[in-house]
Design a protein around this motif. Structure first.
Motif, PDB file in Angstrom:
ATOM      1  N   LEU A 196       0.823  -1.203   0.000  1.00  0.00           N
ATOM      2  CA  LEU A 196       0.000   0.000   0.000  1.00  0.00           C
ATOM      3  C   LEU A 196       0.860   1.259   0.000  1.00  0.00           C
ATOM      4  N   PHE A 201       2.334   1.654  -3.449  1.00  0.00           N
ATOM      5  CA  PHE A 201       1.349   2.096  -4.439  1.00  0.00           C
ATOM      6  C   PHE A 201       1.038   3.580  -4.305  1.00  0.00           C
ATOM      7  N   TYR A 202       0.787   4.033  -3.062  1.00  0.00           N
ATOM      8  CA  TYR A 202       0.448   5.444  -2.879  1.00  0.00           C
ATOM      9  C   TYR A 202       1.662   6.345  -3.075  1.00  0.00           C
ATOM     10  N   THR A 216       1.701   6.858  -6.826  1.00  0.00           N
ATOM     11  CA  THR A 216       0.707   7.820  -7.314  1.00  0.00           C
ATOM     12  C   THR A 216       1.058   9.247  -6.907  1.00  0.00           C
ATOM     13  N   ASP A 218      -5.287   9.863  -1.365  1.00  0.00           N
ATOM     14  CA  ASP A 218      -4.058   9.065  -1.344  1.00  0.00           C
ATOM     15  C   ASP A 218      -3.087   9.570  -0.285  1.00  0.00           C
ATOM     16  N   LEU A 274      -6.563  -2.305  -1.042  1.00  0.00           N
ATOM     17  CA  LEU A 274      -6.013  -2.847  -2.287  1.00  0.00           C
ATOM     18  C   LEU A 274      -7.085  -3.578  -3.099  1.00  0.00           C
ATOM     19  N   ASP A 278      -9.719  -0.862  -4.673  1.00  0.00           N
ATOM     20  CA  ASP A 278      -9.224   0.219  -5.515  1.00  0.00           C
ATOM     21  C   ASP A 278      -8.991  -0.312  -6.926  1.00  0.00           C
ATOM     22  N   ARG A 328      -7.618   1.014  -9.404  1.00  0.00           N
ATOM     23  CA  ARG A 328      -6.330   1.425  -9.956  1.00  0.00           C
ATOM     24  C   ARG A 328      -5.261   0.373  -9.728  1.00  0.00           C
ATOM     25  N   VAL A 329      -5.409  -0.412  -8.658  1.00  0.00           N
ATOM     26  CA  VAL A 329      -4.415  -1.439  -8.351  1.00  0.00           C
ATOM     27  C   VAL A 329      -4.405  -2.513  -9.430  1.00  0.00           C
ATOM     28  N   SER A 330      -5.593  -3.005  -9.816  1.00  0.00           N
ATOM     29  CA  SER A 330      -5.659  -4.038 -10.855  1.00  0.00           C
ATOM     30  C   SER A 330      -5.196  -3.493 -12.200  1.00  0.00           C
ATOM     31  N   CYS A 353      -1.423  -3.350 -12.106  1.00  0.00           N
ATOM     32  CA  CYS A 353      -0.826  -4.683 -12.225  1.00  0.00           C
ATOM     33  C   CYS A 353      -0.881  -5.180 -13.663  1.00  0.00           C
TER      34      CYS A 353
END
Length: 309
Positions: A26, A29-30, A33, A44, A289, A292, A294-296, A299
């Protein structure tokens, strides 16, 4: 020894690894971004601080408890005792205030009114989001400044009563009733104010979502139903976080109170108190996760092409 139960060893081991992995993903990821500005959302910043507070809670409380579950006695020195307890209390306060800020920010963004103060509230939140996140940490640092003063190193007296010992065999200074009452009142006052704001923000979000659903059902308009879909999803995610935080906080508080009122608490009760306190830092990153989109997408965008036919 503190505990040699294999069940608790396995539970703490799984909890620590799952929690650290989820929060590390996490934070990464943030951070991505925030640094790149790609698909950036104002929340975020808050969620990144929440993940950092979760990591601090797992490291400051989870690792010592995991070591204690393996049967290690008196492994914390005086300075480490002060640092561990202080960091744990700071992480708890930062998690509480950050979750409260997250709910308040989302409630302000969902406010659909056209009055002057509602527009100004949205603008103020967007401008002061960074300083508000910093204030959450400063508030937690200041309200727990007494912890290093009260906590001392371990006492090598295994027959000492529980009042003279604390978790991980760190001792604590006994204060007079007036000082103890003042410190407890200050901590409880801050906690109840933040929890009250959290509940108010959650109620406001539920009310706004209910009104919007009724409006969309009445108008039967596709163009109006598409716009709030992201906000509705984000709001539901925040409501899940807030509800789980309040639930685990209430359970942890009841177990901690039971431990404090017991002269010689059972070891399973001590372990259960720590385990429940670490449930929110462990599970919350996976909720974020999973919900959200945006995570998929991220990936899939960076997945090796060789894996696709």
């Amino acid at each position: 020894m503190i505990s040699t139960s294999l069940d608790w060893v396995i539970l703490f081991f799984i909890q620590m690894k799952v929690g650290i992995l989820g929060n590390a993903l996490l934070v990464g990821f943030y951070t991505f971004t925030l640094s790149t500005g790609r698909n950036f959302r104002p929340t975020d910043q808050i969620l990144n601080q929440l993940a950092l507070a979760n990591c601090l809670a797992l490291f400051s409380k989870g690792i010592p408890q995991e070591m204690a579950a393996f049967g290690l006695d008196y492994f914390l020195s005086g300075a480490v005792c002060k640092l561990v307890f202080y960091l744990h209390r700071v992480s708890r306060g930062a998690s509480l205030s950050t979750t409260c800020l997250l709910g308040a920010f989302q409630a302000a963004q969902l406010c659909s009114g056209s009055s002057w103060w509602q527009r100004e509230l949205k603008i103020w939140f967007l401008r002061c989001l960074g300083p508000c996140c910093s204030c959450c940490w400063v508030l937690s640092l200041l309200t727990n400044i007494h912890i290093p003063v009260l906590v001392n190193g371990p006492k090598n007296d295994k027959n000492a009563s529980w009042e003279t010992k604390s978790k991980y065999w760190c001792s604590k200074t006994t204060l007079d009733q007036v000082s103890s009452s003042l410190i407890a009142s200050m901590i409880l006052l801050v906690d109840y104010i933040l929890l009250g704001l959290m509940v108010w923000a959650s109620g406001s979000m539920v009310l706004v979502l209910h009104r919007h659903k009724q409006r969309v059902q009445h108008l039967h308009s596709q163009s109006l139903s598409r716009r709030p879909s992201h906000e509705a999803r984000a709001t539901c995610t925040i409501l899940i976080l807030v509800s789980s935080f309040v639930l685990f906080h209430a359970l942890s508080s009841m177990l901690t109170l039971h431990v404090a009122l017991s002269r010689i608490p059972a070891q399973w009760l001590l372990n259960a108190s720590v385990f429940v306190a670490l449930c929110f830092p462990t599970l919350s990153p996976w909720v974020l996760l999973a919900r959200d989109p945006r995570v998929s997408k991220l990936c899939l965008a960076y997945w090796p092409r060789s894996f696709f036919p």
